[in-house]
Design an enzyme around this catalytic site. Structure first.
Site, mmCIF file in Angstrom:
data_model
loop_
_atom_site.group_PDB
_atom_site.id
_atom_site.type_symbol
_atom_site.label_atom_id
_atom_site.label_comp_id
_atom_site.label_asym_id
_atom_site.label_seq_id
_atom_site.Cartn_x
_atom_site.Cartn_y
_atom_site.Cartn_z
ATOM 1 C CG ASP A 1 19.212 7.726 27.379
ATOM 2 O OD1 ASP A 1 20.340 8.204 27.181
ATOM 3 O OD2 ASP A 1 18.833 7.297 28.480
ATOM 4 C CB CYS B 1 -0.906 0.022 1.219
ATOM 5 S SG CYS B 1 -2.042 -1.361 1.342
ATOM 6 C CG ASP C 1 21.946 6.520 30.098
ATOM 7 O OD1 ASP C 1 22.798 7.400 29.942
ATOM 8 O OD2 ASP C 1 21.063 6.559 30.965
ATOM 9 C CG ASP D 1 17.211 5.582 32.682
ATOM 10 O OD1 ASP D 1 18.074 6.235 32.067
ATOM 11 O OD2 ASP D 1 17.006 5.691 33.895
#
Length: 753
Positions: free
Chosen positions: A645, A35, A443, A641
């Site tokens: 980030d 599509c 991180d 977290d």
């Protein structure tokens, strides 16, 4: 360093002509990757459009066009011509798209439930009670609403595609179910036609009904997996307040919409409020939570001339600041834009099936037509009858039901298994790519560490525990963020506070108080030095040891003598080192990126056995590092977290959020580890390998089924042994292929992680 979001799947060129305009429009009613290809080709055909790209994953079209020639209305008209729609209302694009997607999901769910309920008795009658009185008529009554009411979208879309010489999965579904239904109706009304020729008048209502039900189920599963892609952007936008307090030149305060804020305006920020735009503090002082920018848990002291950023949260104090960047120029706005662009470069694993179907559909139709022609020319007696049966059998047996279910069933089982093992997996692409990951970026704060400051060490030259009681009482009155860590640490030791006198706070430095005629002071080393207090050798040595480990040190003094030092740090999680070691043993390069200082980052890296790390990294630099690794040919997973980030998470091939992190990070990331335990990472990679293996097995058997079934249906063995596949058997084989695919997917539940 400035960065540019790069789509790794297609090239984009900046407009060379100043008159060109680039807009992004939500696209409605797209159900497959084919599509998206159709919409893109229609947009590119509009006069004045230089370049168009359609992303099926986030349901948007990016168009570079000359507004003097092409208009949004013209683009919308072109897309509507083939059964889709374009949202050109710039004020409410997101709301319109979300409402349309919710309505589509509800319709699809209703269609799937009812088509399944009606198809079930048709299958039972067609497979086990075909000789009962009026069996064919009962199946006709039950199958007709399934095919032409609950399956009407397949026929409508196929017709609209055919008008422009295009075909997709809907085309094959409509052809196979439509011809099977027409053929079955003919045989129900006029069975004598076949009886006179010595053949039985078979009906294939169950094949037509089951195809509609199964394909609807596949689309429902896929739509569910795609839902909620815009939630992260909405929450990022929600970080910016809608109204602000404007300070007039005469000193009066006025509430105005944020859209009216201009550069050089002076704004007031009260305790607990979000900062509306980027600027510089002109008066007052406070602490500001900038974790969305830096990722670090400690609020930052803000006094005159300090920079503040939109979306960050003020703590206790009030201050005024001068607006320097507003609207799309703020750091928050840039993060939003970067996340949108990085998310726009994604495409789900289902696109493979749809692309294959784009070739598969015309090939199957061609084979069916060719089969009929060959039988007419070389079939001998009953050539027309056998040719028609063979052509219908080809279309029935080639229906892409197994092909359509191969991916979503494996994905749904894999996602369910992940959830039972503390992994929330949001899309198929992440499962497809995770097994190929050879570089993981972690991180620091909240991922490797706990994400909050804690009192880790105390050392005193006094044996009397009174100093802890006085310290607790002072920190209970302090506004400093580190005071919370000290209070929690001392309360865990069952220390009880005393009653103090003359408490005073020196912002950003420390606190003084009087107890039993003695002045007590707590703060950083500079604060004590300004009071003429120098810690002794023992205290100084201990402070240096802790600082070398990246810990924050505060000193405590009674009168003119330092009596204790305390260390505060964001502690490394107990499971982080083991998890990182396992990843490295699998040959995966592990990197740590943090906005924290070099000394702290180095200390954490040493604790967990990491060789690769970067400190003082800003959000855009994290995303740039992801791209740098991608350009080296690596498949990159980003684990974070925080809001800071989000851009890197969106840019990474596989994005993973820790469950105790921010809602934004969890919405941008396609995988969330609920436990925040890094040991879940190696398990997630293993689950990915198992799921991808299952998908490949399903696709292999779906294609093998067609490669064997289609030639048999066409009658390839008839010249040799007289074998001609009965359409009834073809319908059963089609259903069996779907059952085998689903069964193979369910086997995934039994495999160990």
């Amino acid at each position: 360093m400035a960065t540019t979001t790069i789509d790794r799947h297609k090239k984009t060129t900046a407009p060379a002509d100043a008159t060109l305009k680039k807009d992004t429009f939500p696209v409605l009613e797209m159900t497959c990757a084919a599509c998206a290809i159709s919409v893109q080709s229609m947009l590119q055909s509009v006069n004045g459009v230089k370049e168009a790209g359609v992303n099926f994953a986030n349901q948007t079209a990016s168009v570079l066009y000359n507004p003097g020639i092409a208009t949004p209305e013209a683009l919308q008209k072109a897309v509507r011509a083939i059964g889709y729609d374009l949202v050109i209302d710039t004020a409410n694009q997101q709301q319109i798209q979300e409402a349309a997607q919710q309505q589509y999901y509800k319709r699809l769910k209703t269609r799937t439930i009812w088509s399944s309920l009606l198809a079930l008795p048709v299958v039972i009658i067609g497979m086990f009670f075909m000789n009962m009185p009026y069996a064919n008529w009962m199946m006709l009554v039950l199958a007709t609403p399934v095919v032409f009411y609950f399956g009407r979208s397949f026929f409508i879309n196929a017709f609209k595609q055919a008008r422009f010489g295009k075909a997709n999965m809907d085309t094959l579904v409509a052809l196979s179910t439509g011809i099977a239904w027409v053929f079955s109706v003919f045989n129900t009304i006029y069975p004598a036609f076949w009886h006179q020729r010595g053949l039985h008048a078979h009906v294939y209502f169950e094949a037509a009904a089951v195809v509609i039900a199964f394909i609807s189920l596949g689309k429902l599963l896929e739509e569910k997996a795609k839902s909620g892609t815009s939630a992260a952007i909405k929450k990022l936008m929600g970080l910016q307040p809608q109204t602000v307090t404007l300070v007039q030149p005469n000193g009066q305060m006025q509430q105005v919409p944020i859209a009216q804020v201009k550069v050089q305006d002076v704004l007031l920020v009260k305790p607990g409020e979000k900062i509306p735009v980027d600027g510089v503090v002109t008066g007052g002082a406070s602490y500001v939570d900038e974790s969305m920018i830096s990722g670090e848990p400690l609020p930052v002291s803000k006094t005159a001339n300090a920079k503040v950023f939109a979306g960050t949260i003020n703590q206790q104090g009030s201050f005024q600041f001068r607006a320097e960047k507003v609207g799309d120029d703020t750091v928050l706005a840039r993060i939003i834009k970067m996340v949108q662009e990085a998310q726009g470069s994604k495409a789900p694993v289902q696109k493979l099936v749809d692309k294959i179907a784009g070739i598969f559909v015309p090939v199957v139709i061609g084979i069916a037509v060719l089969t009929f022609v060959v039988w007419i020319v070389a079939g001998g007696d009953y050539a027309f009858t056998r040719g028609l049966l063979a052509a219908v059998t080809v279309l029935v047996i080639a229906c892409p039901c197994a092909l359509g279910l191969a991916t979503p069933t494996a994905i749904m089982v894999g996602v369910g298994k992940g959830a039972s093992h503390h992994m929330l997996i949001r899309d198929a692409e992440s499962l497809e790519l995770a097994h190929r990951v050879n570089a993981i970026i972690l991180d620091k704060t909240g991922t490797i560490t706990e994400g909050r400051p804690a009192l880790t060490d105390t050392f005193s030259i006094q044996d009397n525990p009174l100093w802890k009681q006085v310290l607790l009482a002072m920190e209970l009155q302090s506004e400093h963020p580190l005071a919370i860590a000290v209070v929690n640490g001392l309360q865990q030791q069952n220390v009880q506070p005393v009653a103090l006198e003359n408490i005073s706070s020196v912002t950003g430095k420390g606190v003084t108080a009087v107890y039993e005629g003695v002045t007590w002071r707590v703060g950083n080393a500079r604060f004590l030095e300004e009071q003429g207090i120098v810690p002794g050798t023992q205290l100084a040595q201990k402070a240096q040891e802790w600082q070398a480990l990246g810990k924050t040190v505060i000193a405590f003094a009674a009168g003119n003598n330092a009596v204790a030092v305390l260390a505060i740090a964001d502690q490394v999680k107990a499971t982080s080192k083991a998890a990182i070691t396992r990843l490295q043993q699998q040959g995966i390069a592990v990197y740590m990126l943090t906005g924290d200082q070099q000394q702290t980052a180095a200390a954490v890296a040493r604790q967990v056995g990491l060789q690769h790390f970067k400190a003082g990294v800003m959000p855009e630099e994290k995303a740039a590092f992801v791209k740098e690794l991608q350009q080296q040919g690596k498949v990159v997973a980003m684990v974070g977290d925080g809001i800071n980030d989000s851009h890197a998470l969106a840019q990474a091939d596989v994005s993973i959020a820790m469950g105790k992190g921010s809602d934004i990070a969890m919405d941008v990331a396609k995988i969330t580890l609920i436990t925040s335990d890094l040991n879940t990472l190696p398990q997630m990679l293993r689950l990915s390998r198992q799921t991808v293996r299952t998908i490949r097995q399903n696709l292999f058997w779906a294609f093998i089924y067609n490669m064997i079934g289609i030639p048999l249906a066409a009658g390839i063995l008839y010249p040799f042994n007289g074998f001609l596949l009965d359409p009834m058997i073809a319908g059963a084989a089609m259903a069996l292929s779907s059952v085998s695919v689903v069964s193979n997917s369910l086997r995934l539940k039994l495999s160990a992680l």
